[in-house]
Design an enzyme around this catalytic site. Structure first.
Site, PDB file in Angstrom:
ATOM      1  CD  GLU A 127      -6.343  -6.292   0.733  1.00 14.69           C
ATOM      2  OE1 GLU A 127      -5.157  -6.084   1.111  1.00 14.69           O
ATOM      3  OE2 GLU A 127      -6.893  -5.616  -0.166  1.00 14.69           O
TER       4      GLU A 127
ATOM      5  CE1 TYR B 254      -4.371  -1.248  -0.162  1.00 15.39           C
ATOM      6  CE2 TYR B 254      -3.206  -3.111   0.780  1.00 15.39           C
ATOM      7  CZ  TYR B 254      -4.315  -2.594   0.145  1.00 15.39           C
ATOM      8  OH  TYR B 254      -5.355  -3.414  -0.198  1.00 15.39           O
TER       9      TYR B 254
END
Length: 148
Positions: A140, A97
């Site tokens: 996730e 990310y």
């Protein structure tokens, strides 16, 4: 859980909707150019989808949907679930990310220019990005744990 988005961020992100609608694919195409400088990240993506323009179009639509619904996040539940499933399928992890943020935020300025993509706009998008990223990372992690 992330802290709630500030009202200023919500307002700025919503206000960028028209620019995203007009320039979203250019932004995501530029973002992928930046992101794929990292060979490890590049290998995670279907290059045919990127080269055909499908991947940049899909991401541009997702970003626009986020901007348009940032004050009604429940409307994005289905899209978030699909992103989580796709990310788990392709092995996206929390450490990816920051790389996306480092590619996306400058791409916004590259395409829109500093007059439109001001520091305040990029700060708002940074806050909005990390809010969504934290949500995705948590979901996730749950999906990876359930699959183990």
């Amino acid at each position: 859980m992330s802290k709630p988005l500030s009202q200023q961020t919500v307002d700025i992100v919503k206000a960028t909707g028209p620019a995203l609608q007009q320039h979203g694919v250019a932004i995501t195409t530029r973002m992928y150019q930046r992101l794929f400088e990292d060979a490890e990240v590049k290998a995670m993506f279907d290059q045919a989808a990127k080269e055909s323009g499908e991947q940049p179009r899909r991401l541009a639509a997702a970003i626009l949907g986020y901007a348009q619904n940032i004050d009604r996040l429940r409307a994005l539940d289905g899209a978030v679930a699909r992103m989580v499933a796709r990310h788990v399928e392709t092995g996206v992890k929390a450490e990816h990310y920051p790389k996306v943020a480092a590619a996306l935020l400058p791409a916004i300025r590259d395409v829109l220019g500093a007059d439109v993509a001001t520091d305040a706009v990029l700060d708002a998008w940074g806050e909005a990005y990390w809010f969504l990223a934290d949500l995705l990372i948590a979901k996730e992690a749950d999906a990876y744990a359930a699959a183990a």
